[in-house]
Design an enzyme around this catalytic site. Structure first.
Site, PDB file in Angstrom:
ATOM      1  N   HIS A  86       0.839  -1.211   0.000  1.00  0.00           N
ATOM      2  CA  HIS A  86       0.000   0.000   0.000  1.00  0.00           C
ATOM      3  C   HIS A  86       0.870   1.257   0.000  1.00  0.00           C
ATOM      4  O   HIS A  86       1.925   1.297   0.631  1.00  0.00           O
ATOM      5  CB  HIS A  86      -1.019   0.007   1.142  1.00  0.00           C
ATOM      6  CG  HIS A  86      -0.463  -0.010   2.537  1.00  0.00           C
ATOM      7  ND1 HIS A  86      -0.289   1.137   3.274  1.00  0.00           N
ATOM      8  CD2 HIS A  86      -0.078  -1.033   3.350  1.00  0.00           C
ATOM      9  CE1 HIS A  86       0.178   0.821   4.483  1.00  0.00           C
ATOM     10  NE2 HIS A  86       0.328  -0.486   4.547  1.00  0.00           N
ATOM     11  N   ASP A  88      -0.647   4.272   0.676  1.00  0.00           N
ATOM     12  CA  ASP A  88      -1.236   5.252   1.591  1.00  0.00           C
ATOM     13  C   ASP A  88      -0.560   5.126   2.961  1.00  0.00           C
ATOM     14  O   ASP A  88       0.045   4.098   3.278  1.00  0.00           O
ATOM     15  CB  ASP A  88      -2.753   5.077   1.716  1.00  0.00           C
ATOM     16  CG  ASP A  88      -3.165   3.754   2.377  1.00  0.00           C
ATOM     17  OD1 ASP A  88      -2.551   2.720   2.048  1.00  0.00           O
ATOM     18  OD2 ASP A  88      -4.091   3.755   3.215  1.00  0.00           O
ATOM     19  N   GLU A 152      -5.284   0.941   2.466  1.00  0.00           N
ATOM     20  CA  GLU A 152      -5.044  -0.089   3.481  1.00  0.00           C
ATOM     21  C   GLU A 152      -5.250   0.476   4.882  1.00  0.00           C
ATOM     22  O   GLU A 152      -5.849  -0.170   5.748  1.00  0.00           O
ATOM     23  CB  GLU A 152      -3.614  -0.642   3.358  1.00  0.00           C
ATOM     24  CG  GLU A 152      -3.411  -1.970   4.095  1.00  0.00           C
ATOM     25  CD  GLU A 152      -3.138  -1.846   5.585  1.00  0.00           C
ATOM     26  OE1 GLU A 152      -3.333  -2.833   6.311  1.00  0.00           O
ATOM     27  OE2 GLU A 152      -2.729  -0.755   6.031  1.00  0.00           O
ATOM     28  N   ASP A 179       4.828  -6.045   4.445  1.00  0.00           N
ATOM     29  CA  ASP A 179       4.128  -5.024   5.232  1.00  0.00           C
ATOM     30  C   ASP A 179       4.057  -5.469   6.690  1.00  0.00           C
ATOM     31  O   ASP A 179       3.135  -5.146   7.404  1.00  0.00           O
ATOM     32  CB  ASP A 179       2.720  -4.807   4.641  1.00  0.00           C
ATOM     33  CG  ASP A 179       2.045  -3.563   5.185  1.00  0.00           C
ATOM     34  OD1 ASP A 179       2.756  -2.652   5.645  1.00  0.00           O
ATOM     35  OD2 ASP A 179       0.796  -3.506   5.157  1.00  0.00           O
ATOM     36  N   HIS A 212     -23.866  22.720  34.079  1.00  0.00           N
ATOM     37  CA  HIS A 212     -22.941  23.263  35.078  1.00  0.00           C
ATOM     38  C   HIS A 212     -22.643  22.124  36.067  1.00  0.00           C
ATOM     39  O   HIS A 212     -23.565  21.528  36.634  1.00  0.00           O
ATOM     40  CB  HIS A 212     -23.595  24.446  35.794  1.00  0.00           C
ATOM     41  CG  HIS A 212     -22.656  25.180  36.687  1.00  0.00           C
ATOM     42  ND1 HIS A 212     -22.228  24.665  37.890  1.00  0.00           N
ATOM     43  CD2 HIS A 212     -22.051  26.393  36.551  1.00  0.00           C
ATOM     44  CE1 HIS A 212     -21.406  25.520  38.463  1.00  0.00           C
ATOM     45  NE2 HIS A 212     -21.289  26.600  37.663  1.00  0.00           N
TER      46      HIS A 212
HETATM   47  N1  BES Z   1       1.391  -2.925   8.047  1.00  0.00           N
HETATM   48  C1  BES Z   1       0.384  -2.804   9.030  1.00  0.00           C
HETATM   49  C2  BES Z   1       0.066  -4.103   9.732  1.00  0.00           C
HETATM   50  C3  BES Z   1       1.199  -4.761  10.449  1.00  0.00           C
HETATM   51  C4  BES Z   1       2.186  -4.032  11.078  1.00  0.00           C
HETATM   52  C5  BES Z   1       1.256  -6.124  10.496  1.00  0.00           C
HETATM   53  C6  BES Z   1       3.236  -4.662  11.718  1.00  0.00           C
HETATM   54  C7  BES Z   1       2.274  -6.757  11.162  1.00  0.00           C
HETATM   55  C8  BES Z   1       3.293  -6.019  11.760  1.00  0.00           C
HETATM   56  C9  BES Z   1      -0.872  -2.225   8.385  1.00  0.00           C
HETATM   57  O1  BES Z   1      -0.582  -1.124   7.574  1.00  0.00           O
HETATM   58  C10 BES Z   1      -1.783  -1.736   9.456  1.00  0.00           C
HETATM   59  O2  BES Z   1      -1.439  -0.800  10.112  1.00  0.00           O
HETATM   60  N2  BES Z   1      -2.955  -2.338   9.599  1.00  0.00           N
HETATM   61  C11 BES Z   1      -3.929  -1.857  10.526  1.00  0.00           C
HETATM   62  C12 BES Z   1      -5.287  -2.343  10.176  1.00  0.00           C
HETATM   63  C13 BES Z   1      -6.006  -1.493   9.173  1.00  0.00           C
HETATM   64  C14 BES Z   1      -7.402  -2.036   8.954  1.00  0.00           C
HETATM   65  C15 BES Z   1      -6.055  -0.051   9.560  1.00  0.00           C
HETATM   66  C16 BES Z   1      -3.625  -2.340  11.909  1.00  0.00           C
HETATM   67  O3  BES Z   1      -3.026  -3.400  12.093  1.00  0.00           O
HETATM   68  O4  BES Z   1      -4.019  -1.624  12.833  1.00  0.00           O
HETATM   69 MN    MN Z   2       1.018  -1.498   6.349  1.00  0.00          MN
HETATM   70 MN    MN Z   3      -0.309   0.631   8.919  1.00  0.00          MN
END
Ligand code: BES
Ligand code: MN
Ligand code: MN
Length: 458
Positions: A86, A88, A152, A179, A212
């Site tokens: 991703h 973003d 993502e 990721d 209040h």
């Molecule tokens: N890359 C992360 C997930 C991650 C980080 C997996 C470190 C394993 C180790 C991903 O970008 C992320 O932040 N995912 C979110 C969920 C999403 C629905 C916002 C999360 O895990 O909070």
């Molecule tokens: Mn990520």
């Molecule tokens: Mn993330």
């Protein structure tokens, strides 16, 4: 023809400069103010895919932020790897805690500091540079499809539909994702599972208007106080979650599986020292690695209501709010857990307040097999460039789309992550070590090579 190593050494500085360029684009998906920047980032990713030697690349419009897709097909008879990542990033706030601008990347002491440096621009871009390496050296061992999304961090809300509508185009033999994180450069590891997510918002309403706090306080329920009590009751004295039915489907691991998780190198002292906490916290009966890897959790992500500005204002707020997320493990189901939570939380409310519970995005947990040819190819690639066998670990984070790759496309995933847990992802001063960036670019082509070889051997 040049070797991969030669090509990468010759182009090292450019690889870094290009990443810094991408990091300068504030592609924050959650904030509509950055919509134009998100689109600009998508265009840049598409251009890099073409520069890497893709046959074609395009920016695909969705109901939200665009998806970038490109492919390089060398021979339809060869296996195909679908790379996902991703472009973003999370919002950068609180801005005042950054040592340098979140979108003004700096390289200091071998680390790249910027929002998205690790999650996921730095890691995603390693794949584009690895692809470039393989194409430009005339040594691409398989077909590569690349899909880089822009939503993502806001739950991949439009990607599921894109998968449904592009099943043919996305047909592949494996999904490859960088990721996630590894233990350290000395102890390379591969995550073999991710937790799911159920994200809720709650609103507690007391009186019909702010009051209040002297005139009414003591006689009317304060929604902030009630909310705190309700939240406090969500964990019992052993820090088990009290939501009724929450653990019903949780997979209990065998003693051998738990031993494998706890065999990973981990120092509780270093962990505490890094976070500057005197003690850890969590569910009784489980170690820290188990608490983050194989156990479900419930966290308050934010809580607000009443007066939070400068100085003091005496007020009994009419409303209080919280954002609460639950991390899920096999075989919990996100929608079921959301329902259980909503019912439980509504039932907790005393008659003096009203409660509204809404569900935000969710995602399902995944376990990736470690006995598959794809995992073995990843392990061998790590072994080639690190000189060590990777340790399988369970990651605590979530990537909701991974479960859909399996459900919609019938594809398994390999999580070949090069981040470190202390890269400060989602936090101020996010960083990615330059060494990890280059190591990733070096390692990825070997995955393609070994994966293709495992296919040829079948
Ligand atoms: N890359 C992360 C997930 C991650 C980080 C997996 C470190 C394993 C180790 C991903 O970008 C992320 O932040 N995912 C979110 C969920 C999403 C629905 C916002 C999360 O895990 O909070
Ligand atoms: Mn990520
Ligand atoms: Mn993330």
């Amino acid at each position: 023809m040049q070797s991969w190593t030669q090509y990468q050494n010759d182009n090292k500085d450019r690889f870094l400069e290009e990443l810094l360029g991408l990091l300068r684009i504030p592609s924050v998906s959650a904030d509509s103010k950055y919509k134009g920047d998100v689109a600009r980032c998508a265009d840049a990713v598409k251009d890099y895919l073409l520069q890497a030697g893709c046959d074609s690349a395009e920016v695909c419009v969705t109901a939200g932020h665009p998806i970038v897709y490109g492919e390089k097909i060398v021979d339809p008879k060869l296996p195909t790897v679908l790379v996902y990542g991703h472009y973003d990033v999370q919002p950068a706030d609180p801005l005042e805690l950054w040592h340098s601008g979140p979108f003004e990347p700096v390289v200091k002491d071998g680390r790249i500091y910027a929002r998205g440096a690790c999650d996921d621009k730095g890691q995603m871009f390693m794949h584009i540079k690895a692809l470039e390496t393989m194409v430009k050296t005339g040594d691409l061992p398989c077909n590569v499809k690349v899909m880089i999304e822009g939503e993502e961090e806001v739950g991949s809300v439009n990607l599921g539909r894109f998968l449904e509508e592009n099943k043919q185009r996305l047909a592949a033999d494996i999904v490859l994702v960088s990721d996630t994180s590894m233990i350290s450069m000395e102890h390379p590891s591969i995550e073999s599972g991710l937790r799911g997510l159920a994200y809720m918002e709650v609103e507690v309403t007391g009186p019909n208007r702010d009051l209040h706090s002297g005139v009414y306080g003591g006689a009317v329920a304060n929604p902030a106080t009630i909310l705190c009590k309700m939240i406090a009751s969500l964990h019992d004295e052993n820090n088990h979650i009290t939501v009724k039915g929450f653990y019903d489907k949780v997979a209990e691991l065998s003693a051998a599986e738990r031993k494998a998780i706890n065999d990973a190198p981990f120092s509780l002292d270093e962990y505490k020292q890094d976070l500057k906490v005197d003690d850890v916290w969590g569910e009784a009966g489980y170690t820290t690695l188990e608490r983050t890897g194989i156990r479900p959790t419930l966290e308050v992500n934010g809580i607000w209501g009443g007066y939070t500005g400068e100085g003091a204002k005496t007020v009994l707020p009419s409303k209080a709010y919280a954002k609460i997320s639950m991390r899920l493990v096999p075989h919990q189901v996100s929608s079921e857990i959301s329902d259980l939570f909503a019912r439980h939380f509504e039932a907790l409310a005393p008659a003096s307040v009203q409660v509204k519970v809404t569900a935000h995005h969710g995602g399902e947990p995944v376990v990736t097999p470690t006995d598959s040819p794809a995992y073995q190819a990843a392990a061998k690639a790590i072994h080639t460039t690190f000189g060590k066998e990777p340790i399988p670990t369970r990651g605590g984070g979530s990537i909701p789309i991974i479960a859909l790759f399996e459900r919609v496309l019938g594809l398994k995933t390999v999580l070949l992550g090069f981040g470190l847990d202390n890269d400060n992802i989602h936090s101020p001063n996010e960083k990615y070590d330059v060494a990890n960036y280059y190591k990733g670019i070096e390692t990825i082509p070997y995955f393609h090579k070994y994966f293709a070889e495992s296919f040829a051997a079948q």
